[in-house]
Design a protein around this motif. Structure first.
Motif, mmCIF file in Angstrom:
data_model
loop_
_atom_site.group_PDB
_atom_site.id
_atom_site.type_symbol
_atom_site.label_atom_id
_atom_site.label_comp_id
_atom_site.label_asym_id
_atom_site.label_seq_id
_atom_site.Cartn_x
_atom_site.Cartn_y
_atom_site.Cartn_z
ATOM 1 N N VAL A 293 -38.776 17.525 53.907
ATOM 2 C CA VAL A 293 -38.352 18.336 52.201
ATOM 3 C C VAL A 293 -36.234 17.216 52.743
ATOM 4 O O VAL A 293 -35.782 17.267 52.358
ATOM 5 N N ALA A 294 -35.751 18.444 53.937
ATOM 6 C CA ALA A 294 -34.502 17.833 54.036
ATOM 7 C C ALA A 294 -33.910 16.207 54.771
ATOM 8 O O ALA A 294 -33.470 15.827 53.828
ATOM 9 N N LEU A 295 -34.802 15.311 54.836
ATOM 10 C CA LEU A 295 -35.032 14.502 55.017
ATOM 11 C C LEU A 295 -34.909 13.234 53.426
ATOM 12 O O LEU A 295 -34.707 12.785 53.065
ATOM 13 N N ALA A 296 -35.310 13.766 53.146
ATOM 14 C CA ALA A 296 -36.355 13.535 51.534
ATOM 15 C C ALA A 296 -35.197 13.956 50.471
ATOM 16 O O ALA A 296 -35.276 12.305 49.093
ATOM 17 N N GLN A 297 -34.314 14.649 50.665
ATOM 18 C CA GLN A 297 -33.159 14.645 50.102
ATOM 19 C C GLN A 297 -32.118 13.237 50.138
ATOM 20 O O GLN A 297 -31.083 13.416 48.655
ATOM 21 N N ASP A 298 -32.057 13.465 51.044
ATOM 22 C CA ASP A 298 -31.188 12.040 50.806
ATOM 23 C C ASP A 298 -31.907 10.354 51.249
ATOM 24 O O ASP A 298 -32.850 9.593 51.817
ATOM 25 N N SER A 299 -31.648 9.451 50.326
ATOM 26 C CA SER A 299 -32.685 7.714 50.074
ATOM 27 C C SER A 299 -32.595 7.205 51.577
ATOM 28 O O SER A 299 -33.353 6.565 52.120
ATOM 29 N N SER A 300 -31.057 7.397 52.088
ATOM 30 C CA SER A 300 -30.898 7.034 53.533
ATOM 31 C C SER A 300 -31.663 6.923 53.994
ATOM 32 O O SER A 300 -32.076 6.533 55.748
ATOM 33 N N THR A 301 -32.777 8.415 54.446
ATOM 34 C CA THR A 301 -32.950 9.198 55.186
ATOM 35 C C THR A 301 -34.668 9.349 54.598
ATOM 36 O O THR A 301 -35.386 9.660 55.637
ATOM 37 N N ALA A 302 -34.848 8.803 53.586
ATOM 38 C CA ALA A 302 -36.033 9.919 52.924
ATOM 39 C C ALA A 302 -37.509 8.725 53.725
ATOM 40 O O ALA A 302 -38.263 8.765 54.333
ATOM 41 N N GLY A 303 -36.771 7.822 54.297
ATOM 42 C CA GLY A 303 -37.947 6.829 54.918
ATOM 43 C C GLY A 303 -38.784 7.373 56.390
ATOM 44 O O GLY A 303 -39.407 6.855 56.979
ATOM 45 N N ASP A 304 -37.685 7.811 56.611
ATOM 46 C CA ASP A 304 -37.813 8.725 58.333
ATOM 47 C C ASP A 304 -39.076 9.721 58.075
ATOM 48 O O ASP A 304 -39.716 9.918 59.184
#
Length: 520
Positions: A293-304
């Motif tokens: 959920v935290a990673l998905a908040q930022d498009s630059s990290t969502a793919g992680d």
């Protein structure tokens, strides 16, 4: 119908007067490859799951995919029943024409044709974005995205000019590799004992698909307050399936279509659905629900959410391969949509809706049996769209991909809902084929599926600006409802005009089918 029979095409007014697509060109596997390729599993997962996780139903996103699987399976049951009696490359167009009448049928035919025509341009956008990024990271070369776009358009035009079997083989190679990559991700999580925050079994409870994201999550950077709407999560879940229904449009070119097309329809929906649920769940488990959920908040990290578990369990080489397959998967999806668009153009053209169309976009290649003229028309259309976005300096991802995907999705969801209700009308109002009519398969299932489609149209209308992201301020986004309305109303108006000025051509609308399945 045996595999060796080559039944002619017939219409209501001019039996046997038109060219047909190459018969017996593909079998069940080929049809499945092309149908699933339009769903673009790897692009759908990496592109849509983070949006559902970060701004929809959070770690319960897989439950949203399970809800979508159930609704679309209900739709597919009725859709498959219709495909046993109406064998035509027009698929939705033919089904709605038979079930709800020629006027609504032509309106839906224009809508679905528009959808597939812009979908190719949309996928050209995301392919070009991935290709540009890949060349920049691997070769440190900043190749303009329009170069990749034009190369893809030219390749699609060439590959789909020939026998459909060639396109099926190319799509099959790309599709198998992307499914293998997603499967490796899922299996790596499964066999390494899960993720850092447990198995998140609640993610598989379909009731949780309606759960809004809210509260505080403890991600890699510490506590983070989050909020989202289940409607967003459900919309992105349904969006991931766009294109599965294309199985039926290959009926005229497949072996024993009345047998394999229903199998392909249901298999593609259930198979893709279960695969989506498992892959999205195991990606979230491997990352950790709160971390995801935290990673998905930022498009630059969502793919992680996907790249992280792959990197941890398989190594950096697998991340690199994953990114390559994102590019090839979007290419395969775009080529599948090119095939779809060409066949809908051909289906309407061969009925001579406008005089002269039967000899042009309604013609087939003398040797390959492909709708080659319609294919070139589609290439020209997609090229104009792509060049417009390039010359107006719009982004290939948020602009070309995002806006054209929203336009196509709006049109296709409306047509899917109409198709569900057409099934009910065909079997239970008009009382065709009582031997097939069934209280569940042709009444309850399509009714529930159709209502589900209407709900998704509502979700799209409600969350379209969110789905468009930064492109929501673009005038193209604001024009989407007007373009969809113009296409549908334009088809209806043309059908009404034909009814009173050219009754012979009106009688043919949506009635072009294989002779063996012709409605007598």
């Amino acid at each position: 119908m045996s595999d060796t029979i080559d039944p002619p095409i017939t219409t209501a007014s001019e039996p046997g007067s038109m060219q047909r697509l190459k018969p017996n060109a593909v079998g069940l596997i080929g049809v499945l490859f092309m149908a699933v390729a339009t769903a673009a599993p790897i692009t759908a997962m990496v592109g849509n799951v983070p949006m559902a996780v970060g701004f929809g139903n959070g770690a319960y996103a897989p439950a949203g995919y399970l809800v979508a699987t159930i609704v679309l399976t209900l739709f597919a049951i009725g859709y498959a029943a219709m495909s046993r009696h109406i064998v035509a490359t027009g698929a939705f167009y033919g089904y709605i024409s038979h079930g709800l009448g020629r006027i609504v049928g032509l309106g839906s035919g224009f809508l679905i044709t528009l959808a597939y025509m812009v979908f190719e341009a949309s996928l050209v956008g995301i392919f070009s974005f991935f290709a540009n990024d890949l060349f920049h990271n691997f070769f440190h070369q900043d190749v303009p995205w329009i170069v990749f776009a034009l190369a893809m358009l030219a390749t699609n035009a060439v590959l789909t000019y020939f026998d459909l079997n060639l396109a099926a083989r190319v799509l099959g190679v790309f599709l198998v590799t992307e499914i293998l990559m997603l499967s490796l991700l899922a299996l790596s999580v499964l066999f390494t004992g899960g993720g850092p925050q447990g198995w998140s079994w609640g993610s598989l409870n379909p009731l949780n698909g309606f759960h809004d994201l809210s509260g505080v999550v403890h991600g890699p950077a510490g506590p983070l307050a989050v909020a989202g709407s289940a409607g967003v999560g459900l919309f992105f879940a349904f969006w991931s399936w766009v294109g599965f229904e294309s199985s039926a449009m290959y009926a005229e070119e497949s072996k024993n279509p009345k047998k394999i097309i229903p199998i392909a329809i249901v298999t593609s929906v259930v198979g893709v659905g279960l695969f989506y649920v498992l892959v999205s769940w195991l990606a979230i488990v491997g990352t950790g629900p709160d971390n995801a959920v935290a990673l998905a908040q930022d498009s630059s990290t969502a793919g992680d959410i996907f790249f992280g578990p792959v990197r941890s369990h398989l190594g950096i080489w697998a991340v690199t391969l994953f990114k390559v397959l994102l590019m090839t998967g979007s290419f395969a999806c775009g080529m599948a949509f090119h095939n779809c668009a060409a066949r809908y153009l051909y289906a309407i053209g061969r009925e001579n809706v406008i005089p002269g169309m039967r000899r042009t976009i309604g013609a087939t290649h003398s040797a390959h049996g492909s709708p080659h003229v319609a294919g070139f028309v589609q290439t020209a259309f997609a090229t104009v769209v792509v060049l417009f976005f390039a010359l107006t300096h719009r982004d290939p991802y948020t602009g070309l991909y995002g806006l054209m995907a929203l336009l196509g999705t709006t049109a296709i969801l409306i047509v899917q809902a109409l198709t569900a209700f057409a099934v009910i009308s065909y079997f239970h109002v008009q009382r065709n084929h009582p031997e097939t009519a069934h209280w569940f398969r042709t009444l309850v299932a399509p009714l529930l599926g159709g209502l589900g489609m209407v709900y998704v149209v509502y979700l799209l209308a409600k969350h379209a600006s969110f789905a468009a992201g930064t492109a929501a301020s673009d005038w193209i986004f604001s024009s989407i409802p007007w373009v969809v309305g113009a296409a549908g109303i334009g088809g209806i108006a043309l059908a009404l005009a034909l009814k009173y000025t050219a009754p012979d051509r009106y009688n043919d609308l949506g009635r072009t089918v294989l002779e063996e399945a012709h409605e007598r």
